[in-house]
Design a protein around this motif. Sequence first.
Motif, mmCIF file in Angstrom:
data_model
loop_
_atom_site.group_PDB
_atom_site.id
_atom_site.type_symbol
_atom_site.label_atom_id
_atom_site.label_comp_id
_atom_site.label_asym_id
_atom_site.label_seq_id
_atom_site.Cartn_x
_atom_site.Cartn_y
_atom_site.Cartn_z
ATOM 1 N N ASP A 228 -2.595 6.968 5.968
ATOM 2 C CA ASP A 228 -2.241 5.554 6.006
ATOM 3 C C ASP A 228 -2.824 4.986 7.291
ATOM 4 O O ASP A 228 -2.958 5.706 8.282
ATOM 5 C CB ASP A 228 -0.715 5.396 5.969
ATOM 6 N N GLU A 229 -3.152 3.722 7.279
ATOM 7 C CA GLU A 229 -3.837 3.103 8.434
ATOM 8 C C GLU A 229 -5.066 3.953 8.780
ATOM 9 O O GLU A 229 -5.303 4.313 9.939
ATOM 10 C CB GLU A 229 -2.891 2.998 9.639
ATOM 11 N N LYS B 195 0.826 -1.216 0.000
ATOM 12 C CA LYS B 195 0.000 0.000 0.000
ATOM 13 C C LYS B 195 0.860 1.267 0.000
ATOM 14 O O LYS B 195 0.480 2.279 -0.567
ATOM 15 C CB LYS B 195 -0.958 -0.005 1.215
ATOM 16 N N THR B 196 2.007 1.206 0.646
ATOM 17 C CA THR B 196 2.846 2.410 0.747
ATOM 18 C C THR B 196 3.195 2.971 -0.636
ATOM 19 O O THR B 196 3.014 4.165 -0.894
ATOM 20 C CB THR B 196 4.145 2.101 1.522
ATOM 21 N N GLY C 174 1.621 -1.207 10.276
ATOM 22 C CA GLY C 174 2.400 -0.692 9.150
ATOM 23 C C GLY C 174 3.876 -1.026 9.109
ATOM 24 O O GLY C 174 4.496 -0.894 8.056
HETATM 25 MG MG MG Z 1 1.327 0.044 5.243
#
Ligand code: MG
Length: 446
Positions: A168-169, A52-53, A322
């Motif tokens: 993110d998250e 995802k990053t 993460g």
């Molecule tokens: Mg991540």
Amino acid sequence: MSTFADMNLQPSLAQRLIQAGLTTPTPVQMAAIPVALEGRDIMAQAKTGSGKTLAFLLPIIEQVMRREALSTAPGPYAKSGGPSHSAGPKFLVLAPTRELALQIEMELRKYAPASVTSLSVYGGTPIERQYRALQRPPLVVVGTPGRLLDLAGSGHLKLGGVTFLVMDEADQMLDRGFLRDIQRIIRLLPAERQTLLFSATFSGDIQTLAQSMQRDPARIAVDPGINSPTTIVHAYYVVQSDQVRTQLVHTLLHALKGGERSMVFCDQKYKVRRLAAHLGGEPASIGSLTGNHSQAQRERTLGAFRAGKIRSLVATDVAARGLDIQDVVQVIHYELPTNPNSYVHRTGRTGRAEKEGSTFLILSQSEEREYLRMVRQLKIETTKLALPVLAALPTPAPMPASDYQDPRARPRRSSEPGGRRSFGGENRGSAHRPGAPVGATRHSRY
Ligand code: MG
Ligand code: ADP
């Protein structure tokens, strides 16, 4: 579209990816990158360790590089001048913990050319250094909400030029612990912007909340219904006492081969301390990470773990989200996690990028039924294992007095209203932030 080269990325960016050994985008990257480059909002759910990053970083890098390629006139993207001094960042990435903010910025630095300037900001580090770094605003700022608000409140960080926001998250960011901070940050951003939310887990409430921050988002769900990578084997033990719990962890850690790493999660800081002390006969090989450690200690420990100097890390959920650490082959849950999402994220520290991993839960008899319910809800398969022959524990290392806190002094349990906290990513000390009520500093169990 099956390779990065097919994605119409700037040739030098595609080249960098290939040099780093990345040729094929992961499913979430394949789905998200083109949509993000079209300028749309995104709400993306994809399992832990699925890339995802880069799904949000590559569109950032690509956007800057495209504008640079086009820009001849002086402006914020002109090659010579860089962003003007009065301007703020164009891209803002929010993360729930300090370690994750740092990791995201490091990942950006791995692939972005020097012209894509960046800074990570988070609590527990001297703010003056960040004041100085912001005198010449970077294009990309990655940070935790509290420190971002501190910097914005003191006028050192101008958020009025942000046109691209990533959370993110996201589900944790929009959870109770962070929601107010996030709302304050959103109010400082222009309405005209792109907003991207990424997480492995999203609850119903979050979807509604997200709607207030996004405009007609593209919904991306990779492997919906599968909450955990299929490369992970789930298993559990039932034990009769804490003594056996600890011995079992010790035995499991010792079963690893050279180079392999483990993470052990406990739901409270005092348990981390106690467990690390019991396992600590070989202090060189075991580290611990909680929100009680100083930021310098946290970074040292995580650095040593990443470098393989520490083979096992005992941590609270501050390390559950993460973090991407090579060769973590097993995740041990010291007790039943407080909720399914916590189980998914802790477990997701292994089995990343299609690698294999195992996760072991250690349960008391009374926890077994609840666990099996969780397993059904998550649609994963698990196996009950017989206890192995337990290795004797080393002589416990003395618990540092300054580190110890009486567990009875930590009244909050997550089963109580308001008990779900902010994962210790953001203890802001006692600095008062303009506009925030005095005494608003959060305390975390983690
Ligand atoms: Mg991540
Ligand atoms: P997530 O955020 O989904 O949990 P990350 O973005 O941390 O996952 O990525 C997990 C790992 O996969 C990282 O080590 C990253 O370098 C690697 N990775 C990312 N994209 C790719 C790709 N396209 N091909 C191979 N590995 C990748």
